[in-house]
Design a protein around this motif. Structure first.
Motif, PDB file in Angstrom:
ATOM      1  N   UNK A  28      48.044  63.338 -49.140  1.00  0.00           N
ATOM      2  CA  UNK A  28      46.745  63.070 -49.754  1.00  0.00           C
ATOM      3  C   UNK A  28      45.608  63.286 -48.756  1.00  0.00           C
ATOM      4  N   UNK A  29      45.816  62.849 -47.513  1.00  0.00           N
ATOM      5  CA  UNK A  29      44.783  63.021 -46.489  1.00  0.00           C
ATOM      6  C   UNK A  29      44.549  64.509 -46.200  1.00  0.00           C
ATOM      7  N   UNK A  30      45.616  65.273 -46.114  1.00  0.00           N
ATOM      8  CA  UNK A  30      45.470  66.711 -45.863  1.00  0.00           C
ATOM      9  C   UNK A  30      44.825  67.386 -47.058  1.00  0.00           C
ATOM     10  N   UNK A  31      45.199  66.974 -48.261  1.00  0.00           N
ATOM     11  CA  UNK A  31      44.613  67.578 -49.457  1.00  0.00           C
ATOM     12  C   UNK A  31      43.111  67.282 -49.525  1.00  0.00           C
ATOM     13  N   UNK A  32      42.734  66.044 -49.230  1.00  0.00           N
ATOM     14  CA  UNK A  32      41.315  65.680 -49.249  1.00  0.00           C
ATOM     15  C   UNK A  32      40.521  66.449 -48.200  1.00  0.00           C
ATOM     16  N   UNK A  33      41.136  66.689 -47.054  1.00  0.00           N
ATOM     17  CA  UNK A  33      40.456  67.441 -46.005  1.00  0.00           C
ATOM     18  C   UNK A  33      40.286  68.910 -46.410  1.00  0.00           C
ATOM     19  N   UNK A  34      41.301  69.462 -47.070  1.00  0.00           N
ATOM     20  CA  UNK A  34      41.274  70.874 -47.440  1.00  0.00           C
ATOM     21  C   UNK A  34      40.431  71.098 -48.692  1.00  0.00           C
ATOM     22  N   UNK A  35      40.608  70.279 -49.697  1.00  0.00           N
ATOM     23  CA  UNK A  35      39.894  70.411 -50.988  1.00  0.00           C
ATOM     24  C   UNK A  35      39.178  69.104 -51.320  1.00  0.00           C
ATOM     25  N   UNK A  36      38.066  68.803 -50.674  1.00  0.00           N
ATOM     26  CA  UNK A  36      37.424  67.500 -50.878  1.00  0.00           C
ATOM     27  C   UNK A  36      36.875  67.283 -52.294  1.00  0.00           C
ATOM     28  N   UNK A  37      36.548  68.351 -53.015  1.00  0.00           N
ATOM     29  CA  UNK A  37      35.940  68.204 -54.348  1.00  0.00           C
ATOM     30  C   UNK A  37      36.942  68.289 -55.478  1.00  0.00           C
ATOM     31  N   UNK A  38      38.211  68.583 -55.188  1.00  0.00           N
ATOM     32  CA  UNK A  38      39.175  68.850 -56.248  1.00  0.00           C
ATOM     33  C   UNK A  38      40.243  67.775 -56.384  1.00  0.00           C
ATOM     34  N   UNK A  39      40.041  66.631 -55.834  1.00  0.00           N
ATOM     35  CA  UNK A  39      41.065  65.585 -55.919  1.00  0.00           C
ATOM     36  C   UNK A  39      40.622  64.547 -56.939  1.00  0.00           C
ATOM     37  N   UNK A  40      41.512  64.239 -57.851  1.00  0.00           N
ATOM     38  CA  UNK A  40      41.185  63.210 -58.845  1.00  0.00           C
ATOM     39  C   UNK A  40      42.158  62.066 -58.670  1.00  0.00           C
ATOM     40  N   UNK A  41      41.604  60.888 -58.443  1.00  0.00           N
ATOM     41  CA  UNK A  41      42.477  59.723 -58.270  1.00  0.00           C
ATOM     42  C   UNK A  41      41.929  58.531 -59.012  1.00  0.00           C
TER      43      UNK A  41
END
Length: 102
Positions: free
Chosen positions: A89-102
């Motif tokens: 999740x941390x890597x995903x948020x760093x790579x795609x900060x606008x595309x994470x839905x939680x």
């Protein structure tokens, strides 16, 4: 895609190394004779390619399983493997900060 490319590179490298060992062994023991110097490296390359390809397929499947678990059912993935979930999740948020839905 990066995992697959890396595993393909490792597979090809292992095949080259086993082909080289076939060449060295044939040069020392003349297993195929001097006229057929290229048979041993070819056999080594093919054996190395097949065996390492089988092992790398297992690793690719494991990698795909983790990604699918993260994408398909993140709640279950978080419940069963919280440390791995938090790292992904941390890597995903760093790579795609606008595309994470939680």
């Amino acid at each position: 895609m990066l995992v697959q490319s890396s595993l393909n590179f490792v597979t090809f490298s292992i095949a080259l190394i086993t082909g080289f060992f076939g060449l060295v062994i044939n040069a020392q023991h003349e297993a195929f004779g001097e006229d057929e110097l290229y048979y041993a490296p070819l056999v080594g390359f093919i054996v190395g390619l097949v065996v390492s390809s089988n092992f790398m397929t297992i690793l690719q499947s494991a990698s795909d399983t983790i990604v699918v678990c993260y994408a398909e059912s993140p709640a279950e993935f978080q419940f069963n493997h919280p440390d791995l979930y938090n790292e992904m999740r941390a890597v995903w948020l760093k790579t795609y900060p606008d595309q994470f839905s939680s």
